[in-house]
Scaffold this motif. Structure first.
Motif, PDB file in Angstrom:
ATOM      1  N   UNK A   1     -15.845  29.267 -63.117  1.00 16.28           N
ATOM      2  CA  UNK A   1     -16.946  28.664 -62.340  1.00 16.28           C
ATOM      3  C   UNK A   1     -17.802  29.646 -61.547  1.00 16.28           C
ATOM      4  N   UNK A   2     -17.212  30.605 -60.778  1.00 13.34           N
ATOM      5  CA  UNK A   2     -18.095  31.528 -60.050  1.00 13.34           C
ATOM      6  C   UNK A   2     -18.911  32.424 -60.971  1.00 13.34           C
ATOM      7  N   UNK A   3     -18.348  32.761 -62.143  1.00 10.25           N
ATOM      8  CA  UNK A   3     -19.108  33.586 -63.093  1.00 10.25           C
ATOM      9  C   UNK A   3     -20.287  32.798 -63.654  1.00 10.25           C
ATOM     10  N   UNK A   4     -20.082  31.518 -63.931  1.00 18.90           N
ATOM     11  CA  UNK A   4     -21.187  30.687 -64.421  1.00 18.90           C
ATOM     12  C   UNK A   4     -22.264  30.553 -63.356  1.00 18.90           C
ATOM     13  N   UNK A   5     -21.853  30.368 -62.105  1.00 21.59           N
ATOM     14  CA  UNK A   5     -22.823  30.272 -61.010  1.00 21.59           C
ATOM     15  C   UNK A   5     -23.664  31.544 -60.924  1.00 21.59           C
ATOM     16  N   UNK A   6     -23.008  32.703 -60.983  1.00 21.61           N
ATOM     17  CA  UNK A   6     -23.725  33.974 -60.913  1.00 21.61           C
ATOM     18  C   UNK A   6     -24.645  34.160 -62.113  1.00 21.61           C
ATOM     19  N   UNK A   7     -24.175  33.763 -63.299  1.00 22.62           N
ATOM     20  CA  UNK A   7     -24.977  33.920 -64.507  1.00 22.62           C
ATOM     21  C   UNK A   7     -26.219  33.035 -64.463  1.00 22.62           C
ATOM     22  N   UNK A   8     -26.052  31.817 -63.989  1.00 28.50           N
ATOM     23  CA  UNK A   8     -27.193  30.899 -63.943  1.00 28.50           C
ATOM     24  C   UNK A   8     -28.215  31.343 -62.895  1.00 28.50           C
ATOM     25  N   UNK A   9     -27.753  31.968 -61.831  1.00 24.54           N
ATOM     26  CA  UNK A   9     -28.699  32.548 -60.867  1.00 24.54           C
ATOM     27  C   UNK A   9     -29.496  33.663 -61.542  1.00 24.54           C
ATOM     28  N   UNK A  10     -28.800  34.480 -62.323  1.00 19.35           N
ATOM     29  CA  UNK A  10     -29.435  35.642 -62.939  1.00 19.35           C
ATOM     30  C   UNK A  10     -30.477  35.254 -63.984  1.00 19.35           C
ATOM     31  N   UNK A  11     -30.272  34.112 -64.653  1.00 20.16           N
ATOM     32  CA  UNK A  11     -31.216  33.717 -65.708  1.00 20.16           C
ATOM     33  C   UNK A  11     -32.051  32.515 -65.292  1.00 20.16           C
ATOM     34  N   UNK A  12     -32.111  32.255 -63.984  1.00 19.86           N
ATOM     35  CA  UNK A  12     -32.988  31.206 -63.488  1.00 19.86           C
ATOM     36  C   UNK A  12     -32.520  29.797 -63.764  1.00 19.86           C
ATOM     37  N   UNK A  13     -31.204  29.620 -63.951  1.00 20.04           N
ATOM     38  CA  UNK A  13     -30.622  28.290 -64.147  1.00 20.04           C
ATOM     39  C   UNK A  13     -31.233  27.578 -65.353  1.00 20.04           C
ATOM     40  N   UNK A  14     -31.653  28.367 -66.354  1.00 18.72           N
ATOM     41  CA  UNK A  14     -32.397  27.778 -67.461  1.00 18.72           C
ATOM     42  C   UNK A  14     -31.540  27.415 -68.666  1.00 18.72           C
ATOM     43  N   UNK A  15     -30.412  28.079 -68.847  1.00 21.18           N
ATOM     44  CA  UNK A  15     -29.650  27.912 -70.082  1.00 21.18           C
ATOM     45  C   UNK A  15     -28.577  26.833 -69.933  1.00 21.18           C
ATOM     46  N   UNK A  16     -28.579  25.816 -70.807  1.00 23.01           N
ATOM     47  CA  UNK A  16     -27.504  24.828 -70.773  1.00 23.01           C
ATOM     48  C   UNK A  16     -26.188  25.442 -71.240  1.00 23.01           C
ATOM     49  N   UNK A  17     -25.085  24.952 -70.684  1.00 26.45           N
ATOM     50  CA  UNK A  17     -23.755  25.476 -71.008  1.00 26.45           C
ATOM     51  C   UNK A  17     -22.849  24.311 -71.371  1.00 26.45           C
ATOM     52  N   UNK A  18     -22.073  24.474 -72.434  1.00 30.73           N
ATOM     53  CA  UNK A  18     -21.037  23.501 -72.800  1.00 30.73           C
ATOM     54  C   UNK A  18     -19.683  24.192 -72.678  1.00 30.73           C
ATOM     55  N   UNK A  19     -18.778  23.586 -71.910  1.00 28.58           N
ATOM     56  CA  UNK A  19     -17.435  24.142 -71.738  1.00 28.58           C
ATOM     57  C   UNK A  19     -16.448  23.274 -72.511  1.00 28.58           C
ATOM     58  N   UNK A  20     -15.688  23.900 -73.388  1.00 28.39           N
ATOM     59  CA  UNK A  20     -14.693  23.208 -74.201  1.00 28.39           C
ATOM     60  C   UNK A  20     -13.309  23.752 -73.853  1.00 28.39           C
ATOM     61  N   UNK A  21     -12.278  22.965 -74.157  1.00 30.21           N
ATOM     62  CA  UNK A  21     -10.922  23.344 -73.796  1.00 30.21           C
ATOM     63  C   UNK A  21     -10.016  23.442 -75.019  1.00 30.21           C
ATOM     64  N   UNK A  22      -9.092  24.419 -74.943  1.00 29.30           N
ATOM     65  CA  UNK A  22      -8.004  24.563 -75.906  1.00 29.30           C
ATOM     66  C   UNK A  22      -8.505  24.790 -77.339  1.00 29.30           C
ATOM     67  N   UNK A  23      -7.561  24.967 -78.272  1.00 32.45           N
ATOM     68  CA  UNK A  23      -7.866  25.267 -79.671  1.00 32.45           C
ATOM     69  C   UNK A  23      -8.865  26.421 -79.754  1.00 32.45           C
ATOM     70  N   UNK A  24      -8.652  27.429 -78.911  1.00 35.65           N
ATOM     71  CA  UNK A  24      -9.628  28.509 -78.760  1.00 35.65           C
ATOM     72  C   UNK A  24      -9.861  29.241 -80.077  1.00 35.65           C
ATOM     73  N   UNK A  25      -8.803  29.676 -80.734  1.00 32.60           N
ATOM     74  CA  UNK A  25      -8.952  30.440 -81.967  1.00 32.60           C
ATOM     75  C   UNK A  25      -9.656  29.615 -83.037  1.00 32.60           C
TER      76      UNK A  25
END
Length: 291
Positions: A107-131
């Motif tokens: 979460x804090x990394x996403x907050x920092x990233x969205x500040x850096x790119x002007x909160x413009x990019x949508x993000x989808x977070x998925x769980x498990x079955x990573x590989x």
């Protein structure tokens, strides 16, 4: 065989009944039954049987869907992509992770990233079955307790943390500055279970090196589950120290485990695959927090 019938058959077998399939697909139970009967007619195979008054998948239906899993998985991905298109999230950054790290370093990394790119990019977070998500191209960036063994992946070490003990406030061990293995003798221990996708899971390796793996009594997937169990005085949670930043331990006591092996968080993305600007910024934000 119609696409709608394939989707219904997949949901029917995967969820275990017509009512469950109807709920999962957001359609009426009668429509589910009609689609299954049509599939039976087209395939010439019995797909539905009655067991104790309920319509259930036949062995033939289960065998068919097992063999057709790649096709069903592709259908689910296509349907998901259509849903994302409908809500304007075609060019999103797709991040797959495990619950423990989704509650802490992400979460804090996403907050920092969205500040850096002007909160413009949508993000989808998925769980498990990573590989599986990475192999199928369903995710751009992954964060786990890796490393992952796939030779086609970059494994990027991000942050290290010791194991910590999460205790109820009145627990006698809460008065200690740190907790030794001997202090946990006879205590019910709560921790994450193996993730099932990496034999080199750094969290499980830390548990094993500390001698705690065979002593875990309750396994969970989510950090909040572990903390809720501690609040109900079900035992002592053994988690990674990343959890301290999550706020989930509020009202509880966190103490370091003496001489704990390190737990390492990793980022992963496929070699040669283009990582979007938002993905590169998020990865940089994750790495900036690394020691």
């Amino acid at each position: 065989m119609k696409l709608s019938s394939l989707q219904v058959l997949d949901a029917f077998v995967r969820l275990g009944g017509t009512g469950e399939a109807a709920q999962g697909l957001e359609m009426s139970q009668s429509a589910v039954i009609k689609a299954l009967r049509l599939a039976e007619f087209e395939l010439g195979v019995n797909l539905v049987t009655t067991l104790q008054g309920r319509l259930m998948p036949t062995p033939e239906a289960q065998a068919l869907t097992q063999r057709a899993q790649p096709a069903f998985a592709a259908l689910r991905r296509a349907r998901h992509e259509a849903d994302m298109m409908r809500v304007g999230m075609v060019d999103r950054l797709r991040v797959v992770t495990v619950p423990g790290l989704a509650h802490s370093i992400l979460p804090p990394a996403i907050t920092a990233a969205r500040r850096a790119i002007g909160d413009a990019a949508p993000v989808e977070i998925m769980f498990d079955h990573v590989a599986a998500h990475l192999a199928a191209g369903d995710a751009d960036l992954a964060i786990t307790y890796g490393p992952l063994p796939d030779e086609g992946l970059r494994n990027i070490a991000l942050q290290e943390s010791p194991l910590v003990c999460v205790l109820f406030q009145t627990d006698p061990l809460a008065a200690r500055d740190e907790i030794g293995l001997e202090d946990l003798d006879g205590r019910r221990l709560i921790s994450y279970g193996p993730d099932g996708f990496s034999s080199a899971d750094s969290f499980q390796q830390a548990l094993t090196k500390a001698g705690l793996a065979p002593r875990i009594s309750i396994t969970v997937r989510h950090t909040d589950s572990a903390c809720h169990l501690v609040r109900e005085r079900c035992g002592v949670a053994i988690v990674d120290g990343f959890v301290i930043s999550s706020g989930l331990t509020e009202g509880l006591v966190v103490r370091p485990l003496r001489a704990s092996p390190a737990v390492i968080a990793y980022a992963h993305h496929r070699e040669g695959a283009h990582l979007s600007q938002s993905g590169q910024v998020l990865l940089a934000c994750l790495m900036e927090r690394a020691p």
